[in-house]
Scaffold this active site. Sequence first.
Site, short mmCIF file in Angstrom:
data_model
loop_
_atom_site.label_atom_id
_atom_site.label_comp_id
_atom_site.label_asym_id
_atom_site.label_seq_id
_atom_site.Cartn_x
_atom_site.Cartn_y
_atom_site.Cartn_z
N LYS A 205 36.44 42.35 39.97
CA LYS A 205 36.93 41.57 38.86
C LYS A 205 35.78 41.01 38.10
O LYS A 205 34.55 41.60 38.19
CB LYS A 205 37.72 40.31 39.46
CG LYS A 205 38.87 40.60 40.26
CD LYS A 205 40.02 41.11 39.77
CE LYS A 205 40.91 41.76 40.41
NZ LYS A 205 41.67 41.15 41.38
C1 LIG Z 1 43.05 41.02 42.21
C2 LIG Z 1 44.15 40.35 41.93
C3 LIG Z 1 44.99 39.60 42.73
C4 LIG Z 1 44.49 39.01 44.16
O1 LIG Z 1 43.17 38.62 43.99
P1 LIG Z 1 42.38 38.63 45.51
O2 LIG Z 1 41.23 37.75 45.18
O3 LIG Z 1 41.98 40.13 45.78
O4 LIG Z 1 43.22 38.05 46.48
C5 LIG Z 1 46.20 38.81 42.25
N1 LIG Z 1 46.85 39.42 41.22
C6 LIG Z 1 46.22 40.37 40.52
C7 LIG Z 1 46.71 40.75 39.24
C8 LIG Z 1 44.98 40.90 40.79
O5 LIG Z 1 44.26 41.62 40.10
#
Ligand SMILES: *Cc1c(COP(=O)(O)O)cnc(C)c1O
Length: 402
Positions: A205
């Site tokens: 991210k």
């Molecule tokens: C990455 C992501 C999540 C989950 O996040 P984590 O930190 O990996 O638990 C949920 N929704 C979307 C759209 C994501 O890209």
Amino acid sequence: MNSVPSVPSVAKSIGERSTDNGERPLIPYGRQLIEEDDIAAVVEVLRSDWLTTGPKVAEFERAVADFVGAQHAVAVSSGTAALHCAMYAIGIGPGDEVILPPMTFAATANAVLFQGGVPVFVDVDPDTLLLDPNQVEAKITRGTKAIVAVDYAGHPCDYDALRDIAQRHGLFLVADACHALGAEYKGREVGTLADLTVFSFHPVKHITTGEGGMITTDDPELARRLRLFRNHGITTDHRQREEQGSWCYEMVELGYNYRITDFQCALGVSQLNKLPKWLARRQEIARIYDEAFAGFPYVMPLSVSNDVLHAYHLYVVRIMDKEPSKKRESVFKHLREKGIGANVHYPPVHLHPFYRKRFNTGAGLCPVAEQAYDHILSLPMFPKLKSHEQEYVIKTIKEIWS
Ligand SMILES: *Cc1c(COP(=O)(O)O)cnc(C)c1O
């Protein structure tokens, strides 16, 4: 359905260093950027008194709240935990229906299930792959409690339309903005457009804490419930008790341990300082892809509305060729062989075996998302992507049709 990328394979693609035959380094679709000052910030906390729920958690929460312009921010151990906290905070319980798009990571829908709710899949817009507001109202029933908007790829949803629907039907609006930290909609920041907005700090991210997540809100009561749920449903945390010189605590709700550590939040604070620069770099990379594929009929980038600032977590194109050797699957394989770690986001959630079995979902429920899934490809997009690497990606793709 074709090979469903599992969470381990996603994680592997991030740290992956070589192609399957080990020849040249693989250019991943996304990758974290950790610099010396990030490392120093973490080490400083490791030498301090507070490893978890200390001053850095509060500092990171304040910094993210200020960055997006929200009143409150609550940091937790992952984006998934943040989604679960959000579902708790708005009171999702057994049988409650929550509307969401299938074009997302499974965790968006899973969080509804954690609280006993029922995910109701509503199809996406064919040009942006965002939840289509025009299809939402037809799926609202007396059991509907909330809408979860997913800012797919980093493009904010149509929040004016969704908020209008939510208000008219008395529903909560939650934003899964795990792709959209730093994005804007009509000049307003993502993080302030829904009742609750969820972010993730997973390494792919925009900024990372290793694992981590955050929920922003302007509602003090929702913020209180988020904090409660993060810490076993206990009304004060260890640090508050220490400060009050008291041993007494009360558990008033069933909660979880979704706390994030202080050293992770130190990393988060350090990373957040770099976010504006990294967002600009992501937008520059997108512009170069846009120009390269403009007028190239086989590789079509998703549309971008002119009233948004796109955060470009992903750069998604549709591969449009009927010839088997030039379909998405073949293009994907070809790129992998050439050391380009393209990826596919996402297999529509309602097609996962678990959802098929539990809710009897399947092909035909969301035809736009299902059709898009056969064509989409996420190209390398991360701040540290080098210009010559991006040129190589573009050249390798275009060569398929030359
Ligand atoms: C990455 C992501 C999540 C989950 O996040 P984590 O930190 O990996 O638990 C949920 N929704 C979307 C759209 C994501 O890209």
